[in-house]
Design a protein around this motif. Structure first.
Motif, PDB file in Angstrom:
ATOM      1  N   VAL A  21      -5.934 -17.836  15.864  1.00  0.00           N
ATOM      2  CA  VAL A  21      -5.502 -17.649  14.478  1.00  0.00           C
ATOM      3  C   VAL A  21      -5.308 -19.006  13.804  1.00  0.00           C
ATOM      4  CG1 VAL A  21      -3.607 -16.836  13.012  1.00  0.00           C
ATOM      5  CG2 VAL A  21      -4.514 -15.366  14.813  1.00  0.00           C
ATOM      6  N   LEU A  40      -5.821  -8.552  10.432  1.00  0.00           N
ATOM      7  CA  LEU A  40      -5.390  -9.804  11.043  1.00  0.00           C
ATOM      8  C   LEU A  40      -5.035 -10.723   9.882  1.00  0.00           C
ATOM      9  CD1 LEU A  40      -8.081 -10.309  13.831  1.00  0.00           C
ATOM     10  CD2 LEU A  40      -5.814  -9.279  14.017  1.00  0.00           C
ATOM     11  N   SER A  42      -2.920 -14.254   8.867  1.00  0.00           N
ATOM     12  CA  SER A  42      -2.269 -15.459   9.348  1.00  0.00           C
ATOM     13  C   SER A  42      -0.948 -15.676   8.612  1.00  0.00           C
ATOM     14  CB  SER A  42      -3.190 -16.667   9.138  1.00  0.00           C
ATOM     15  OG  SER A  42      -2.579 -17.842   9.612  1.00  0.00           O
ATOM     16  N   PHE A 112       0.291 -12.463  13.246  1.00  0.00           N
ATOM     17  CA  PHE A 112      -1.031 -12.194  12.694  1.00  0.00           C
ATOM     18  C   PHE A 112      -1.443 -10.725  12.702  1.00  0.00           C
ATOM     19  CE2 PHE A 112      -1.386 -13.215  17.137  1.00  0.00           C
ATOM     20  CZ  PHE A 112      -2.229 -12.233  17.639  1.00  0.00           C
TER      21      PHE A 112
END
Length: 155
Positions: A21, A40, A42, A112
């Motif tokens: 990530v 997903l 960050s 994430f």
């Protein structure tokens, strides 16, 4: 001893996914995995779950060291021969150490995994958080089963 393998496996998967990530996404970037459900994303967290106690790293250091020592003691003293108990503790241990590494090295935790349920956006989390949660649920199941057996046998 096998249960420490579970802890190490959690740590390796957790740290590897966090590395991916950080290396491939900017903070705030998001990739759709399952539209309307799983992303997903960050994110960095300087607190605990739901960002509580943000910036209180010293508290997390102290609590984590104490929890890790207690878990290792319990695993050595009481959990041997109890696979569900040992596995639950190994998952909690791996999760605790995984997030501890982030806090120690970066003063923040890499999160994430983002899930959405209708209009509810669950707080973003990571593999360590997942291991912790599963470990706690398994621990509760173990306690429930052990308590039921004790009551059933008259102990």
């Amino acid at each position: 001893m096998m249960y420490y393998f579970v802890t190490v496996l959690v740590l390796l998967i957790d740290q590897f996914t966090k590395y991916l990530v950080v290396a491939n996404m900017q903070i705030g970037d998001s990739v759709t995995v399952i539209p309307g459900f799983l992303y997903l994303t960050s994110y960095r967290n300087t607190g605990a779950a739901w960002s509580i106690l943000e910036g209180k790293m010293w508290l997390f250091y102290v609590i984590t060291v104490i929890v890790v020592m207690i878990i290792i003691y319990i695993m050595q003293k009481y959990a041997k021969g109890h696979p569900l108990f040992s596995t639950s503790l190994a998952l909690v241990l791996g999760g605790a150490i995984g997030n501890f590494i982030d806090r120690l090295l970066h003063q923040e935790v890499v999160d994430f995994i983002s899930t959405v349920f209708g209009h509810y956006y669950f707080p973003i989390f990571n593999i360590a958080d997942t291991a912790l949660s599963i470990g706690v649920v398994l621990l509760l199941i173990y306690i429930f089963i052990s308590d039921s057996k004790a009551k059933g046998t008259g102990k």
